[in-house]
Design an enzyme around this catalytic site. Structure first.
Site, short mmCIF file in Angstrom:
data_model
loop_
_atom_site.label_atom_id
_atom_site.label_comp_id
_atom_site.label_asym_id
_atom_site.label_seq_id
_atom_site.Cartn_x
_atom_site.Cartn_y
_atom_site.Cartn_z
N ASP A 1 34.90 33.59 47.04
CA ASP A 1 34.30 34.55 47.97
C ASP A 1 33.89 33.82 49.25
O ASP A 1 32.96 33.01 49.22
CB ASP A 1 33.09 35.19 47.27
N ASP B 1 29.95 38.57 49.68
CA ASP B 1 29.67 39.88 49.08
C ASP B 1 29.84 39.88 47.56
O ASP B 1 29.82 40.92 46.92
CB ASP B 1 30.57 40.96 49.72
N ASP C 1 38.20 36.90 48.15
CA ASP C 1 38.94 37.48 49.28
C ASP C 1 40.05 36.54 49.73
O ASP C 1 40.15 35.40 49.25
CB ASP C 1 37.97 37.79 50.44
N ASP D 1 52.13 41.41 43.45
CA ASP D 1 52.18 42.29 42.29
C ASP D 1 52.53 43.68 42.81
O ASP D 1 51.83 44.20 43.68
CB ASP D 1 50.76 42.31 41.66
N ASP E 1 54.70 45.57 37.76
CA ASP E 1 53.75 46.13 36.79
C ASP E 1 54.41 47.20 35.92
O ASP E 1 55.19 48.01 36.43
CB ASP E 1 52.61 46.76 37.61
C1 GLC Z 1 49.49 46.46 33.80
C2 GLC Z 1 48.46 45.56 34.43
C3 GLC Z 1 47.09 46.09 34.12
C4 GLC Z 1 46.97 47.47 34.73
C5 GLC Z 1 48.07 48.39 34.21
C6 GLC Z 1 48.18 49.65 35.02
O1 GLC Z 1 49.47 46.38 32.43
O2 GLC Z 1 48.65 44.25 34.00
O3 GLC Z 1 46.07 45.27 34.58
O4 GLC Z 1 45.71 48.02 34.40
O5 GLC Z 1 49.34 47.77 34.27
O6 GLC Z 1 48.68 49.41 36.29
#
Ligand code: GLC
Length: 560
Positions: free
Chosen positions: A22, A26, A30, A99, A203
């Protein structure tokens, strides 16, 4: 120079941005904070960093609920900070992986707000809407369950229809049968690639398409998903996971990624299910789908030579060259590896030696290098929305899940702030503020500062193995041959990594003592030189290579 692409040789380090450093006071991490810590990671020997999402988001699932795919969450910084991060990483010859949550958005995303507003809205078909069952439409359209239990259908009284969400109700699924959605998301991929992003972690990518006819999922005998089947809670996922159209879309994504060649880019998918399904995501005979998929079986595999050996055999069977396995021991959803290993630093060192010498792409979760543990927290006051769903499960069951299954249902426990030193708040944030999650109890020993000063610490062990791997072609690019010899005790896992390119030839031989007793055996490869051990006390340092002596949980590497 060989032709092996960089992403096959790399080591990936996962940062959960909220918990790394951080810089603004806060209590949450970040982007500027991360920039300040890049030198730490570079010196550690990390090339690639995957960032859990830092896009604009209501943060109900801490970034996995995206409100704008092309903006940065203000609590983490600005687009300028992000550009700076990309620049600073590339300046250090590091690679940046974002991600990408393609499956769903936040319910606060303007697309969903429009979509739910009325039946004729142009964005209506961007999400999956159906009429309910029964004459009054007050029953979900079919029996499909969300991944985290309960129906995945949610009634919306604005338009008297139901929308589909694989995960939590505030994460509505996008409709990939609509070509506008496909185009928008592929453009988003290009937007980031044009900015210089080197790769994506995708994801829950196995949930992208569902059955176009919305047929009920059949019953199943499985209660929890496993490597044998992704079915759960007595229901098959036949029509909601691993759809053939999802596999086709992986190839489409790959062709977009492959338009970028200088440097090449890559994708790693979060896919769960049986091994043969996982492989399909990467391609049939050619690696023309996702470059990599996560393999999670390692997380729950104990440090046991025979079990680890079988795991290597399994991974090699399904991911032979040109495919490559991934070695994953932790992430932001699962219990930390060291906590599964009973908190033992010795075992964690051996685990690192294994992960960094076996064939595959290693994924290290932030803090693993200092032995950060999962922090036991009361589920009733958790911030994690998934944990809250389970919060009325009696404590004795939660304890049993932890003890016997090595899992925690509260994801806050593995997301606590990175431990930099032994000051209040462990150097993660200003002393005048409170970190967003509490610091683990063992922070006085398990922090970067203390461990940097101790030559035999877990951190320095990681560092030595990372540097060795980065500078040793047989370790980052060689094939793997398991050693089966009656001369070597069965508690020792041993393998040869061998590399040859033109006139360059090298082998590395690895011996890992996966037991709590010392062992001694004749060195079968006397010509190789002792290079590294998990402990600086190793007896092999000064030996003449005639015998190999391993302390309990010691791992060593020889090179010829
Ligand atoms: C994946 C992610 C997780 C998230 C889920 C929904 O499993 O690793 O953290 O909550 O997808 O996006």
């Amino acid at each position: 120079m060989d032709q092996i692409p960089w992403w096959k040789k790399t080591v990936v380090y996962q940062i959960y941005p909220r918990s790394f450093y951080d810089s603004t006071g806060d209590g949450i991490g970040d982007l500027q904070g991360i920039i300040q810590k890049l030198d730490y990671l570079k010196e550690l020997g990390i090339e690639t960093i995957w960032f859990s999402p830092f896009y604009e988001s209501p943060q109900k699932d801490f970034g996995y609920d995206i409100k704008n795919y092309r903006e940065i969450a203000p609590e983490y910084g600005t687009m300028e900070d992000c550009d700076r991060l990309i620049h600073e990483m590339h300046n250090r010859s590091m690679k940046i992986v974002l991600d990408l949550v393609l499956n769903h958005t936040s319910d606060q995303h303007p697309w969903f707000i429009e979509s739910r507003s009325n039946l004729d809205n142009p964005k209506r078909d961007w999400y999956i809407w159906r009429n309910g069952k029964k004459s009054n439409g007050k029953k979900p359209p079919n029996n499909w369950k969300a991944i985290i239990r309960g129906s995945g259908w949610h009634y919306d009284n604005f338009t008297d229809q139901w929308y589909w969400a694989q995960f939590l109700p505030f994460q509505p699924d996008l409709n990939y049968r609509n070509f506008e959605v496909q185009k928008e998301m592929l453009d988003t991929v290009r937007f980031w690639l044009d900015k210089g992003i080197d790769g994506f972690r995708l994801d829950i990518i196995d949930a992208l398409f569902e059955d176009a006819q919305f047929r009920d999922n059949p019953r199943s005998l499985h209660v929890v998903p496993s490597e044998k089947s992704s079915d759960f809670l007595f229901q098959s996922t036949k029509y909601t996971q691993h759809h053939p159209d999802t596999l086709k879309f992986m190839k489409q994504l790959r062709s977009v990624i492959d338009e970028y060649t200088d440097p090449p880019r890559f994708m790693v998918g979060e896919v769960t299910g049986p091994m043969n399904y996982l492989r399909k995501y990467c391609g049939d005979t050619r690696n023309d789908g996702l470059n990599l998929v996560f393999l999670f079986k390692s997380m729950g595999t104990p440090i046991n030579a025979q079990k680890m050996k079988r795991l290597i055999q399994l991974y090699e069977k399904f991911f032979p060259d040109p495919f490559i396995p991934t070695w994953v021991f932790g992430n932001h959803d699962r219990m930390r590896r060291i906590s599964r290993l009973g908190g033992s630093v010795e075992k964690a060192k051996l685990n690192a030696a294994f992960q960094l010498t076996v064939r595959g792409v290693p994924f290290i979760y932030y803090g693993d290098e200092i032995g950060m543990e999962s922090h036991y927290l009361n589920i009733k006051s958790s911030l994690d929305p998934v944990a809250l769903k389970y919060s009325n499960i009696p404590t004795f069951i939660l304890k049993a899940v932890r003890k016997y299954m090595g899992e925690s249902l509260n994801r806050d426990e593995c997301r606590t702030p990175m431990q930099w030193d032994n000051s209040l708040h462990t150097g993660f944030c200003d002393n005048r503020t409170t970190p967003w999650l509490p610091i683990t109890y063992s922070y006085t020993e398990r922090n970067v500062k203390v461990q940097s000063e101790n030559i035999d610490s877990l951190l320095n062990c990681y560092k030595r193995f990372l540097h060795l791997r980065n500078n040793t072609p047989s370790l980052h690019s060689g094939n793997i041959i398991l050693i089966n010899s009656s001369e070597i005790p069965s508690s020792v896992l041993s393998y040869i990594r061998s590399y040859s390119h033109k006139s360059e030839k090298q082998i590395a031989i690895v011996y890992l003592n996966m037991s709590n007793t010392s062992v001694q055996f004749k060195n079968p490869h006397k010509y190789a030189n002792f290079i590294l051990s998990t402990t600086v006390q190793s007896k092999n340092e000064k030996s003449k290579n005639v015998e190999i002596h391993l302390f309990p949980w010691e791992g060593v590497v020889y090179i010829a």
